[in-house]
Write a protein that holds these residues in place. Sequence first.
Motif, mmCIF file in Angstrom:
data_model
loop_
_atom_site.group_PDB
_atom_site.id
_atom_site.type_symbol
_atom_site.label_atom_id
_atom_site.label_comp_id
_atom_site.label_asym_id
_atom_site.label_seq_id
_atom_site.Cartn_x
_atom_site.Cartn_y
_atom_site.Cartn_z
ATOM 1 N N ILE A 168 0.830 -1.209 0.000
ATOM 2 C CA ILE A 168 0.000 0.000 0.000
ATOM 3 C C ILE A 168 0.866 1.261 0.000
ATOM 4 O O ILE A 168 2.058 1.217 0.296
ATOM 5 N N LEU A 169 0.230 2.376 -0.356
ATOM 6 C CA LEU A 169 0.806 3.696 -0.163
ATOM 7 C C LEU A 169 -0.151 4.440 0.759
ATOM 8 O O LEU A 169 -1.368 4.418 0.535
ATOM 9 N N ALA A 170 0.370 5.063 1.809
ATOM 10 C CA ALA A 170 -0.496 5.703 2.795
ATOM 11 C C ALA A 170 0.086 7.041 3.226
ATOM 12 O O ALA A 170 1.304 7.255 3.196
ATOM 13 N N LYS A 171 -0.824 7.925 3.637
ATOM 14 C CA LYS A 171 -0.428 9.203 4.208
ATOM 15 C C LYS A 171 -0.792 9.185 5.689
ATOM 16 O O LYS A 171 -1.964 9.042 6.047
ATOM 17 N N LEU A 172 0.207 9.314 6.548
ATOM 18 C CA LEU A 172 -0.011 9.344 7.983
ATOM 19 C C LEU A 172 -0.310 10.775 8.418
ATOM 20 O O LEU A 172 0.286 11.725 7.905
ATOM 21 N N ARG A 173 -1.214 10.910 9.358
ATOM 22 C CA ARG A 173 -1.550 12.250 9.824
ATOM 23 C C ARG A 173 -0.378 12.894 10.554
ATOM 24 O O ARG A 173 -0.201 14.109 10.530
ATOM 25 N N ASP A 174 0.439 12.078 11.199
ATOM 26 C CA ASP A 174 1.605 12.588 11.912
ATOM 27 C C ASP A 174 2.623 13.146 10.916
ATOM 28 O O ASP A 174 3.245 12.402 10.158
ATOM 29 N N LYS A 175 2.766 14.472 10.892
ATOM 30 C CA LYS A 175 3.723 15.164 10.027
ATOM 31 C C LYS A 175 3.455 14.917 8.548
ATOM 32 O O LYS A 175 4.335 15.098 7.709
#
Length: 231
Positions: A168-175
């Motif tokens: 997967i490719l994901a965007k973390l809310r942290d930074k």
Amino acid sequence: MKITPEIIHALQKSIDHHGNVTQFAKSLGIAHSTVLFWLSGKTTEINGRIWAQKLRPELTPFLEQEAAVPPELFPYQLGEPRGEYTRTFHPDRRERAAVIPWERIAELDVTVEPVREFIERLAPEKTFAFAAPLKDSYFAVEFTVPQLPFKLAMLIASGEYPRQGDVILAKLRDKERIVAGRFFKENNTLTIELLFPPEREILTWNFREHPGFLCWIFPVVEIQSDLRGEL
């Protein structure tokens, strides 16, 4: 992975194909008693790793319809129609997807902008060829693998739900961190095993207790290596 009637049906078909439970369990490297627990209902869920790495590849030919991921699993993905993505590839009919620079992926906010508009707004000039059928919301990401002398291009199925064991490719809310890894879900726990960190890293959290950990997460349906810069 919750054991559904469809999985039990496919499991029994596969067991018949192997001859009996003993031969089936031996072929997959699973304890005989574990298979019996699945069949009897004594165990109601299958370990995510066992499902992704052993059972799902075995049962796929016998599954008439794979259960869809419930919509409430990823409430933070809004504004895009979602569904099952295809695993069908056409090596002789390659399609080209727009390449979004890695450093700009974090700009994608699916809560306020459809992915198609995000791609059009960046107006990427570079494309990569893939064998998987494309949708308007699919895009590619190019990046260099640490310590390897070539680049990879990943085809991102934006708007689709990841399945057990998917890359997967994901965007973390942290930074607003962007990560690539392998996805697993077990009960209320999500796990992402990062693929290319300087050091091995595993992210694990309870998505019921911490629903805002992710901004978005999409499966990678194909990866191409760019050895000559000709993709």
